[in-house]
Design a protein around this motif. Structure first.
Motif, mmCIF file in Angstrom:
data_model
loop_
_atom_site.group_PDB
_atom_site.id
_atom_site.type_symbol
_atom_site.label_atom_id
_atom_site.label_comp_id
_atom_site.label_asym_id
_atom_site.label_seq_id
_atom_site.Cartn_x
_atom_site.Cartn_y
_atom_site.Cartn_z
ATOM 1 N N ALA A 101 1.126 -1.155 -0.460
ATOM 2 C CA ALA A 101 0.184 0.295 0.089
ATOM 3 C C ALA A 101 1.063 1.360 0.300
ATOM 4 C CB ALA A 101 -0.971 0.477 1.421
ATOM 5 N N GLU A 102 1.672 0.731 0.909
ATOM 6 C CA GLU A 102 3.134 2.334 1.206
ATOM 7 C C GLU A 102 3.282 2.632 -0.506
ATOM 8 O OE1 GLU A 102 4.722 2.862 4.929
ATOM 9 O OE2 GLU A 102 4.520 0.911 4.605
ATOM 10 N N LEU A 103 3.887 1.929 -0.295
ATOM 11 C CA LEU A 103 4.790 1.594 -2.666
ATOM 12 C C LEU A 103 3.559 2.546 -3.161
ATOM 13 C CD1 LEU A 103 6.603 -1.477 -2.542
ATOM 14 C CD2 LEU A 103 7.705 0.719 -1.889
ATOM 15 N N ARG A 104 2.400 1.476 -3.145
ATOM 16 C CA ARG A 104 1.505 2.231 -4.445
ATOM 17 C C ARG A 104 0.953 3.512 -4.477
ATOM 18 N NH1 ARG A 104 -1.626 -2.694 -3.324
ATOM 19 N NH2 ARG A 104 -2.685 -1.825 -1.651
ATOM 20 N N VAL A 105 1.099 4.068 -3.384
ATOM 21 C CA VAL A 105 0.752 5.694 -3.507
ATOM 22 C C VAL A 105 1.647 5.896 -3.276
ATOM 23 C CG1 VAL A 105 -0.344 7.033 -0.961
ATOM 24 C CG2 VAL A 105 -1.647 4.521 -1.385
ATOM 25 N N ALA A 106 2.673 6.013 -2.150
ATOM 26 C CA ALA A 106 3.333 6.809 -2.408
ATOM 27 C C ALA A 106 4.924 7.013 -4.069
ATOM 28 C CB ALA A 106 4.929 6.517 -1.670
ATOM 29 N N LEU A 107 4.418 5.726 -4.717
ATOM 30 C CA LEU A 107 5.305 6.407 -6.222
ATOM 31 C C LEU A 107 4.677 6.908 -7.057
ATOM 32 C CD1 LEU A 107 7.072 2.473 -5.821
ATOM 33 C CD2 LEU A 107 8.374 4.989 -6.142
ATOM 34 N N THR A 108 2.947 6.366 -7.292
ATOM 35 C CA THR A 108 2.277 6.717 -7.977
ATOM 36 C C THR A 108 1.413 8.466 -7.836
ATOM 37 O OG1 THR A 108 0.672 5.519 -8.319
ATOM 38 C CG2 THR A 108 -0.246 7.029 -8.788
ATOM 39 N N ALA A 109 1.933 9.056 -6.319
ATOM 40 C CA ALA A 109 1.761 10.324 -5.388
ATOM 41 C C ALA A 109 2.902 10.840 -6.190
ATOM 42 C CB ALA A 109 1.219 10.294 -4.512
ATOM 43 N N LEU A 110 4.069 10.870 -5.892
ATOM 44 C CA LEU A 110 5.052 11.243 -6.735
ATOM 45 C C LEU A 110 5.089 11.386 -7.689
ATOM 46 C CD1 LEU A 110 8.476 12.041 -6.070
ATOM 47 C CD2 LEU A 110 9.147 9.736 -6.762
ATOM 48 N N PHE A 111 5.113 10.699 -8.830
ATOM 49 C CA PHE A 111 4.964 11.186 -10.173
ATOM 50 C C PHE A 111 3.955 11.558 -10.886
ATOM 51 C CE2 PHE A 111 8.478 7.403 -9.745
ATOM 52 C CZ PHE A 111 9.380 7.879 -10.435
ATOM 53 N N GLU A 112 3.393 11.893 -9.967
ATOM 54 C CA GLU A 112 2.020 12.681 -10.691
ATOM 55 C C GLU A 112 2.095 14.288 -9.474
ATOM 56 O OE1 GLU A 112 -1.375 11.405 -8.613
ATOM 57 O OE2 GLU A 112 -2.183 9.570 -9.892
ATOM 58 N N ARG A 113 3.115 14.342 -8.502
ATOM 59 C CA ARG A 113 3.215 15.589 -8.639
ATOM 60 C C ARG A 113 4.102 16.238 -8.932
ATOM 61 N NH1 ARG A 113 2.889 17.994 -2.862
ATOM 62 N NH2 ARG A 113 3.823 20.426 -3.019
ATOM 63 N N PHE A 114 5.284 15.509 -9.709
ATOM 64 C CA PHE A 114 6.883 15.717 -10.316
ATOM 65 C C PHE A 114 7.014 15.630 -11.645
ATOM 66 C CE2 PHE A 114 7.529 16.945 -5.371
ATOM 67 C CZ PHE A 114 7.600 17.771 -6.081
ATOM 68 N N PRO A 115 5.582 15.804 -12.679
ATOM 69 C CA PRO A 115 5.617 14.444 -13.487
ATOM 70 C C PRO A 115 7.201 15.146 -14.434
ATOM 71 C CG PRO A 115 4.778 16.853 -13.715
ATOM 72 C CD PRO A 115 4.809 16.918 -12.284
ATOM 73 N N ASP A 116 8.232 15.774 -14.704
ATOM 74 C CA ASP A 116 9.472 15.612 -14.884
ATOM 75 C C ASP A 116 10.319 15.682 -13.989
ATOM 76 O OD1 ASP A 116 9.134 18.517 -13.292
ATOM 77 O OD2 ASP A 116 9.974 19.749 -14.684
ATOM 78 N N LEU A 117 9.926 14.852 -12.675
ATOM 79 C CA LEU A 117 11.325 14.820 -11.910
ATOM 80 C C LEU A 117 12.204 14.097 -12.630
ATOM 81 C CD1 LEU A 117 11.616 14.739 -9.050
ATOM 82 C CD2 LEU A 117 10.705 12.381 -9.048
ATOM 83 N N ARG A 118 13.909 14.322 -12.419
ATOM 84 C CA ARG A 118 15.127 13.865 -12.974
ATOM 85 C C ARG A 118 16.261 13.277 -12.137
ATOM 86 N NH1 ARG A 118 14.743 18.756 -14.418
ATOM 87 N NH2 ARG A 118 16.507 20.347 -13.944
ATOM 88 N N LEU A 119 16.593 12.366 -12.396
ATOM 89 C CA LEU A 119 18.282 12.644 -11.779
ATOM 90 C C LEU A 119 18.475 13.396 -11.644
ATOM 91 C CD1 LEU A 119 18.965 8.892 -12.875
ATOM 92 C CD2 LEU A 119 18.240 9.403 -10.218
ATOM 93 N N ALA A 120 18.935 13.950 -10.658
ATOM 94 C CA ALA A 120 20.216 15.287 -10.232
ATOM 95 C C ALA A 120 22.060 14.932 -10.752
ATOM 96 C CB ALA A 120 20.023 16.386 -9.097
ATOM 97 N N VAL A 121 22.128 14.172 -10.775
ATOM 98 C CA VAL A 121 23.465 12.840 -10.925
ATOM 99 C C VAL A 121 23.336 11.788 -11.572
ATOM 100 C CG1 VAL A 121 24.416 13.646 -8.304
ATOM 101 C CG2 VAL A 121 23.681 11.890 -9.234
ATOM 102 N N PRO A 122 24.501 11.624 -12.872
ATOM 103 C CA PRO A 122 24.807 10.163 -13.778
ATOM 104 C C PRO A 122 24.024 8.851 -12.644
ATOM 105 C CG PRO A 122 26.310 11.662 -13.675
ATOM 106 C CD PRO A 122 25.680 12.401 -12.525
#
Length: 402
Positions: A350-371
């Motif tokens: 439940a935690e994985l479903r909620v948190a990962l989905t919400a993360l990419f909904e809130r920050f659709p252009d999230l990206r790594l800041a390092v290689p």
């Protein structure tokens, strides 16, 4: 054993080269086994002729304390007990981690996720000004800001522990899982967590799991303290590690990330299979001679169950080294199997479903800041993961020609 990995998401190459069941020399001189095949691993997990009793298990890693003679588990340390002792504790706890209780915790999971995402947004400022969703942000550590607090706060709420104690619990748990921790450091970490549990039990005002377990009168103070220590020590680190590693994997694979929202349940099961994080601490010792995979595991011999490798077995999962969030990964062994299957699996899912989905909904252009190659991994921890995951978001300004 060499621990080189082709990518941060793959099991060590040396383990992948092994037969489904092969001999393994342990640091204390014991000649035991390691299981890497799916069928063999699942069979051992389901077989009551194999024990989890701590005094029977040999330690496969070279910790300083690995050479100490193992002792029986103290009352309440149920993961290192066999039935019927294990069954007694499991029966008392199962309702607190079942689907109904997890459903009741969903508002808390969503609230803690939203708070973590708000904190993430606040941390991604530009020159001290409030973050602009369209502006490029400063790098933020997704582990510290997102992956760690959510599971820790949820387990604290479930057990009735104060939220302000969660950072102390996280620090103590990290020490307990670190191969390089000295014995005295581990003892101090255990005492820190048990002290927290005793405080909850002495307070008497909590309505969490610990207080409810105490109210039944079925457990004495030692059992309650040790039970609480086990649940706090194991109830957040695996999930936080999966949150960080899962986000890392999705950030490096935009095609799979784009498919996450369509079926989060299926995606989480595939991430659990692909990124199995319990490295070497799932062990069983044969109580009698057991023939398996054409070989005899003699009474007294310990088998390490390499779950990350078993979940990459091509005989069970076609094209196992490919992350495919549309795959049906049913039957994976990330939570183990049999009577000792992870008690908190429904909560973790439940935690994985909620948190990962919400993360990419809130920050659709999230990206790594390092290689990706510069993200530090936790190779010397019982629970694999990443130490830091620097991320950023917002539009990157185009480079203007001179």
């Amino acid at each position: 054993m060499e621990t080189d990995r082709p990518t941060p998401f793959d099991p060590p190459v040396e383990l992948r080269r092994r037969a489904p069941l092969s001999r393994l020399a342990y640091p204390d001189g014991h000649l035991g086994w390691v299981a890497t095949g799916y069928s063999v691993t699942r069979a051992i997990l389901a077989d009551p002729r194999f024990s989890t009793r701590r005094e029977l298990l040999h330690q496969p890693v070279g910790r300083e304390r690995a050479v100490e003679p193992p002792t029986p588990a103290e009352p309440g340390i149920f993961p290192h007990m066999d039935p019927p002792e294990h069954t007694r504790y499991r029966r008392l706890l199962s309702g607190h981690f079942g689907p109904r209780r997890v459903a009741e915790l969903m508002p808390a999971i969503r609230r803690y996720t939203a708070e973590a995402l708000d904190g993430l947004a606040d941390a991604g400022t530009n020159g001290g000004t409030p973050a602009d969703p369209t502006a490029p942000t400063d790098p933020v550590d997704l582990v510290a800001s997102f992956a760690m607090p959510i599971p820790a706060l949820v387990i604290c709420e479930l057990l009735g522990v104060r939220a302000e104690d969660r950072q102390r619990i996280q620090a103590a748990t990290a020490v307990m899982n670190d191969l390089d921790s000295r014995p005295d450091q581990v003892i101090d970490a255990v005492m820190s967590i048990t002290g927290t549990v005793r405080g909850v039990l002495a307070d008497g005002r909590s309505d969490g799991l610990l207080a409810q377990a105490a109210a039944t009168g079925e457990l004495n103070d030692e059992e309650l303290t040790n039970l609480g220590m086990v649940l706090l020590a194991t109830g957040h680190l695996p999930t936080s590690s999966m949150l960080a590693l899962g986000a890392f994997a999705l950030l490096t694979d935009p095609a799979q990330r784009a498919r996450l929202a369509a079926d989060p349940e299926r995606a989480v099961e595939e991430l659990l299979r692909y990124l199995s994080i319990l490295q070497f601490d799932v062990r069983r010792t044969a109580l009698v001679d057991v023939e398996i995979d054409g070989q005899v595991v003699a009474a007294g011999e310990t088998v390490v169950l390499a779950l990350p490798v078993a979940n990459r077995d091509p005989e069970r999962f076609p094209d196992p080294d490919t992350l495919d969030v549309t795959r049906s990964a049913t039957g994976h062994l990330a939570f183990g199997h049999g009577v000792h299957q992870c008690l908190g699996q429904h909560l973790a899912r439940a935690e994985l479903r909620v948190a990962l989905t919400a993360l990419f909904e809130r920050f659709p252009d999230l990206r790594l800041a390092v290689p990706a190659a510069e993200v530090p991994t936790r190779d010397r921890m019982a629970v694999y993961g990443v130490d830091r995951l620097p991320v950023a978001w917002g539009v990157i300004p185009a480079v203007q020609p001179r």
